[in-house]
Design a protein around this motif. Structure first.
Motif, PDB file in Angstrom:
ATOM      1  N   THR A   1      31.903 -34.532 -11.631  1.00 31.75           N
ATOM      2  CA  THR A   1      32.090 -33.913 -12.940  1.00 31.75           C
ATOM      3  C   THR A   1      33.563 -33.895 -13.344  1.00 31.75           C
ATOM      4  O   THR A   1      33.913 -34.164 -14.491  1.00 31.75           O
ATOM      5  CB  THR A   1      31.546 -32.463 -12.941  1.00 31.75           C
ATOM      6  OG1 THR A   1      30.198 -32.491 -12.507  1.00 31.75           O
ATOM      7  CG2 THR A   1      31.629 -31.855 -14.318  1.00 31.75           C
ATOM      8  N   THR A   2      34.430 -33.598 -12.367  1.00 27.64           N
ATOM      9  CA  THR A   2      35.862 -33.449 -12.656  1.00 27.64           C
ATOM     10  C   THR A   2      36.720 -34.596 -12.135  1.00 27.64           C
ATOM     11  O   THR A   2      37.870 -34.733 -12.536  1.00 27.64           O
ATOM     12  CB  THR A   2      36.397 -32.150 -12.013  1.00 27.64           C
ATOM     13  OG1 THR A   2      36.244 -32.261 -10.585  1.00 27.64           O
ATOM     14  CG2 THR A   2      35.656 -30.930 -12.525  1.00 27.64           C
ATOM     15  N   GLY A   3      36.181 -35.394 -11.203  1.00 29.06           N
ATOM     16  CA  GLY A   3      36.967 -36.454 -10.570  1.00 29.06           C
ATOM     17  C   GLY A   3      37.809 -35.945  -9.414  1.00 29.06           C
ATOM     18  O   GLY A   3      38.556 -36.703  -8.797  1.00 29.06           O
ATOM     19  N   LYS A   4      37.701 -34.654  -9.098  1.00 28.52           N
ATOM     20  CA  LYS A   4      38.482 -34.083  -7.998  1.00 28.52           C
ATOM     21  C   LYS A   4      37.982 -34.621  -6.659  1.00 28.52           C
ATOM     22  O   LYS A   4      36.794 -34.848  -6.462  1.00 28.52           O
ATOM     23  CB  LYS A   4      38.383 -32.557  -7.988  1.00 28.52           C
ATOM     24  CG  LYS A   4      38.883 -31.903  -9.249  1.00 28.52           C
ATOM     25  CD  LYS A   4      40.336 -31.639  -9.159  1.00 28.52           C
ATOM     26  CE  LYS A   4      40.765 -30.832 -10.384  1.00 28.52           C
ATOM     27  NZ  LYS A   4      42.119 -31.053 -10.742  1.00 28.52           N
ATOM     28  N   ILE A   5      38.933 -34.794  -5.752  1.00 29.12           N
ATOM     29  CA  ILE A   5      38.616 -35.248  -4.403  1.00 29.12           C
ATOM     30  C   ILE A   5      39.450 -34.440  -3.417  1.00 29.12           C
ATOM     31  O   ILE A   5      40.606 -34.102  -3.695  1.00 29.12           O
ATOM     32  CB  ILE A   5      38.865 -36.769  -4.221  1.00 29.12           C
ATOM     33  CG1 ILE A   5      38.485 -37.223  -2.798  1.00 29.12           C
ATOM     34  CG2 ILE A   5      40.291 -37.147  -4.568  1.00 29.12           C
ATOM     35  CD1 ILE A   5      38.443 -38.727  -2.610  1.00 29.12           C
TER      36      ILE A   5
ATOM     37  N   LEU B   1      37.169 -41.371 -13.579  1.00 33.15           N
ATOM     38  CA  LEU B   1      35.942 -41.485 -12.789  1.00 33.15           C
ATOM     39  C   LEU B   1      34.711 -41.563 -13.688  1.00 33.15           C
ATOM     40  O   LEU B   1      33.781 -42.317 -13.405  1.00 33.15           O
ATOM     41  CB  LEU B   1      35.813 -40.317 -11.806  1.00 33.15           C
ATOM     42  CG  LEU B   1      34.632 -40.384 -10.847  1.00 33.15           C
ATOM     43  CD1 LEU B   1      34.764 -41.581  -9.914  1.00 33.15           C
ATOM     44  CD2 LEU B   1      34.524 -39.108 -10.043  1.00 33.15           C
ATOM     45  N   ASN B   2      34.706 -40.823 -14.769  1.00 33.44           N
ATOM     46  CA  ASN B   2      33.524 -40.807 -15.647  1.00 33.44           C
ATOM     47  C   ASN B   2      33.336 -42.117 -16.425  1.00 33.44           C
ATOM     48  O   ASN B   2      32.312 -42.327 -17.043  1.00 33.44           O
ATOM     49  CB  ASN B   2      33.576 -39.625 -16.612  1.00 33.44           C
ATOM     50  CG  ASN B   2      34.818 -39.628 -17.476  1.00 33.44           C
ATOM     51  OD1 ASN B   2      35.713 -40.437 -17.281  1.00 33.44           O
ATOM     52  ND2 ASN B   2      34.879 -38.713 -18.419  1.00 33.44           N
ATOM     53  N   GLU B   3      34.312 -43.015 -16.381  1.00 33.53           N
ATOM     54  CA  GLU B   3      34.216 -44.299 -17.083  1.00 33.53           C
ATOM     55  C   GLU B   3      33.791 -45.445 -16.169  1.00 33.53           C
ATOM     56  O   GLU B   3      33.628 -46.577 -16.617  1.00 33.53           O
ATOM     57  CB  GLU B   3      35.564 -44.649 -17.723  1.00 33.53           C
ATOM     58  CG  GLU B   3      36.014 -43.650 -18.767  1.00 33.53           C
ATOM     59  CD  GLU B   3      37.427 -43.895 -19.252  1.00 33.53           C
ATOM     60  OE1 GLU B   3      37.963 -45.001 -19.030  1.00 33.53           O
ATOM     61  OE2 GLU B   3      38.008 -42.965 -19.834  1.00 33.53           O
ATOM     62  N   ILE B   4      33.619 -45.147 -14.884  1.00 30.16           N
ATOM     63  CA  ILE B   4      33.318 -46.201 -13.908  1.00 30.16           C
ATOM     64  C   ILE B   4      31.814 -46.392 -13.800  1.00 30.16           C
ATOM     65  O   ILE B   4      31.062 -45.428 -13.668  1.00 30.16           O
ATOM     66  CB  ILE B   4      33.926 -45.839 -12.535  1.00 30.16           C
ATOM     67  CG1 ILE B   4      35.448 -45.786 -12.651  1.00 30.16           C
ATOM     68  CG2 ILE B   4      33.489 -46.839 -11.470  1.00 30.16           C
ATOM     69  CD1 ILE B   4      36.149 -45.233 -11.447  1.00 30.16           C
TER      70      ILE B   4
ATOM     71  N   ASN C   1      36.198 -26.795  -6.184  1.00 34.67           N
ATOM     72  CA  ASN C   1      35.683 -25.962  -7.277  1.00 34.67           C
ATOM     73  C   ASN C   1      34.269 -26.376  -7.643  1.00 34.67           C
ATOM     74  O   ASN C   1      34.026 -27.085  -8.605  1.00 34.67           O
ATOM     75  CB  ASN C   1      36.610 -26.028  -8.496  1.00 34.67           C
ATOM     76  CG  ASN C   1      36.184 -25.057  -9.571  1.00 34.67           C
ATOM     77  OD1 ASN C   1      35.401 -24.156  -9.310  1.00 34.67           O
ATOM     78  ND2 ASN C   1      36.712 -25.231 -10.771  1.00 34.67           N
ATOM     79  N   MET C   2      33.326 -25.916  -6.843  1.00 32.73           N
ATOM     80  CA  MET C   2      31.936 -26.344  -6.951  1.00 32.73           C
ATOM     81  C   MET C   2      31.312 -26.047  -8.313  1.00 32.73           C
ATOM     82  O   MET C   2      31.522 -25.004  -8.875  1.00 32.73           O
ATOM     83  CB  MET C   2      31.105 -25.633  -5.872  1.00 32.73           C
ATOM     84  CG  MET C   2      31.581 -25.937  -4.473  1.00 32.73           C
ATOM     85  SD  MET C   2      31.767 -27.667  -4.208  1.00 32.73           S
ATOM     86  CE  MET C   2      30.257 -28.011  -3.425  1.00 32.73           C
ATOM     87  N   ALA C   3      30.521 -26.991  -8.814  1.00 36.24           N
ATOM     88  CA  ALA C   3      29.760 -26.780 -10.047  1.00 36.24           C
ATOM     89  C   ALA C   3      28.273 -26.838  -9.697  1.00 36.24           C
ATOM     90  O   ALA C   3      27.631 -25.815  -9.605  1.00 36.24           O
ATOM     91  CB  ALA C   3      30.122 -27.836 -11.081  1.00 36.24           C
ATOM     92  N   SER C   4      27.736 -28.019  -9.483  1.00 38.85           N
ATOM     93  CA  SER C   4      26.352 -28.142  -9.035  1.00 38.85           C
ATOM     94  C   SER C   4      26.280 -29.211  -7.958  1.00 38.85           C
ATOM     95  O   SER C   4      27.037 -30.163  -7.975  1.00 38.85           O
ATOM     96  CB  SER C   4      25.440 -28.475 -10.204  1.00 38.85           C
ATOM     97  OG  SER C   4      25.754 -29.742 -10.717  1.00 38.85           O
ATOM     98  N   ALA C   5      25.343 -29.040  -7.048  1.00 39.29           N
ATOM     99  CA  ALA C   5      25.290 -29.900  -5.864  1.00 39.29           C
ATOM    100  C   ALA C   5      25.077 -31.370  -6.196  1.00 39.29           C
ATOM    101  O   ALA C   5      25.593 -32.230  -5.507  1.00 39.29           O
ATOM    102  CB  ALA C   5      24.207 -29.408  -4.913  1.00 39.29           C
ATOM    103  N   GLN C   6      24.320 -31.704  -7.239  1.00 38.12           N
ATOM    104  CA  GLN C   6      24.073 -33.115  -7.523  1.00 38.12           C
ATOM    105  C   GLN C   6      25.320 -33.838  -7.997  1.00 38.12           C
ATOM    106  O   GLN C   6      25.342 -35.055  -8.055  1.00 38.12           O
ATOM    107  CB  GLN C   6      22.925 -33.299  -8.518  1.00 38.12           C
ATOM    108  CG  GLN C   6      23.252 -32.822  -9.907  1.00 38.12           C
ATOM    109  CD  GLN C   6      22.432 -31.614 -10.307  1.00 38.12           C
ATOM    110  OE1 GLN C   6      22.000 -30.849  -9.457  1.00 38.12           O
ATOM    111  NE2 GLN C   6      22.221 -31.445 -11.576  1.00 38.12           N
TER     112      GLN C   6
END
Length: 180
Positions: free
Chosen positions: A55-59, A101-104, A15-20
């Motif tokens: 952004t989402t932690g999805k892999i 993921l956002n806390e690492i 679920n793409m958001a932005s490339a960076q």
């Protein structure tokens, strides 16, 4: 063509958001190891596609079963033709989430990864701890987990049942770079 399809699958699955916010590898490493009283079996695959959405932690991870390399050619042939039936089930996939993921920060950190592993047409929910290192230009995931061959309806003939472990150890190391 298979790599293009695989990359498309991975990109759409996340679920793409932005490339960076995306990190990708086409040369990830996955191996498996079977220890039994008769013999040890090890195979390596260095052609693993994986993408992470920070952004989402999805892999999402995908690999071709035929890309596993064995020490003995006969083992590789039996693996592909008799056990995983790679002509019918050419790919294995994992779709999931890296927890917190956002806390690492940039240091090596242990965190949980959860999701669905699909092998031999069968799906299994898994959860395992991974070591993760996050930097501006790379995300490295390392870990391992165990799977029961029976969970994926892989049939082992009685004549070689003592040669193959009922539980297989899967190890991975994925070096993701920013997706552009």
């Amino acid at each position: 063509m298979a790599k293009i399809f695989g990359l498309f699958f991975l990109l759409s699955a996340v679920n793409m958001a932005s490339a960076q916010d995306k990190f990708l590898t086409k040369e990830g490493f996955v191996s498996f190891f079977s220890h039994s009283i008769v013999e040890d079996i090890k195979a390596d695959n260095n052609q693993v596609l994986s993408i992470i959405d920070t952004t989402t932690g999805k892999i999402a991870i995908q690999l071709l079963m035929r890309s596993f390399m064995f020490e003995k050619a006969l083992m590789q042939e039996h693996f592909n033709e008799n056990y995983v039936e790679s002509h019918k089930y050419p790919k294995a996939t994992f779709s999931g989430e890296i927890k917190n993921l956002n806390e690492i920060d940039g240091t090596n950190t242990a965190t949980e990864i959860v999701g669905t592993l699909t092998v031999h047409g069968e799906k299994k929910e898994i959860s395992t701890m991974v070591d993760i290192k996050m930097m501006d230009d790379e995300i490295i995931l390392k870990g391992d987990f165990k799977v029961d061959v029976a969970d994926f309806k892989i049939k082992i003939p009685a004549i070689v049942a003592n040669n193959i472990a009922k539980t297989i150890k899967v190890s991975f190391e994925l070096h993701h770079k920013p997706y552009e």
